[in-house]
Design an enzyme around this catalytic site. Sequence first.
Site: not given
Ligand code: PEP
Length: 256
Positions: A13-14, A98, A100, A170, A176, A237-238
């Site tokens: 969920w960040k 992650h 980020e 990832e 995102g 994520g989103g």
């Molecule tokens: C994530 O932040 O791990 C991710 C995969 O984001 P998203 O699904 O939004 O690309």
Amino acid sequence: MIKTRKPVIAGNWKMYKTVTEAVAFVSELKLAVGGIGNVEVVVCPPFTALAKVAEALGSTGIGVGAQDVYWEDKGAFTGEISAVMLKEAGCRYVIIGHSERRQFFGETDAFVNQKVKTVLEHGLVPIVCVGELIGERESGITEKVVRLQTEAALAGLTADQAAGLVIAYEPVWAIGTGKTASDADAQQVIGFIRGVVRHLFGAGAAGKVRIQYGGSVKPQNTVGLMEQPDIDGALVGGASLDVESFAGIVKAAAGI
Ligand code: PEP
């Protein structure tokens, strides 16, 4: 296709959702995905919501994960949260490394390794993130990048510890952005990562470690990804911020 490894669909969920929003979300989620037994479902809210979300989920089987951890149990480390604290809050999983955190907060491979070891020592399950930048993919060094990240993150682990991990591949350019790796590209890199685990820890661990794909996963692209032989779920994520889309991903992975 029959897979022996149970897929894990985890929602990252960040920095979204207050405690109230998080509890409302999981109250709906447990109705939407309750009773699905062939997929492990995990939500990773911000630290502030962990305990309340764990309480709201109770014995539903939906797991709770944190988005980061520090490697000391306690001490003068302003702003940090330990594995002991996460466990007490009801966490079973911890996202580590992650992109980020690597990009914005200076997370290094050495930090990732310390965190993985600490989390395992406390009986929690790390979700270890690896993945290449767009420039690295374009330069043809994706395999080298993910190999080095994987080797560093898993350094010093036993084969049993490696077998119990979740690794999330990832590609950073897919996070995102709405750009998903093709099913074939995701399979190729994830198969390669499984090979790295095999090289380091043997066939037993490589056959058991679960490797997710992450990067713009949605209900519509889940089935194709999950059909790949080495892909064992998704880090989302989103699309994990909306009950309907997250439940849609879980159901697609469950073959419903
Ligand atoms: C994530 O932040 O791990 C991710 C995969 O984001 P998203 O699904 O939004 O690309």
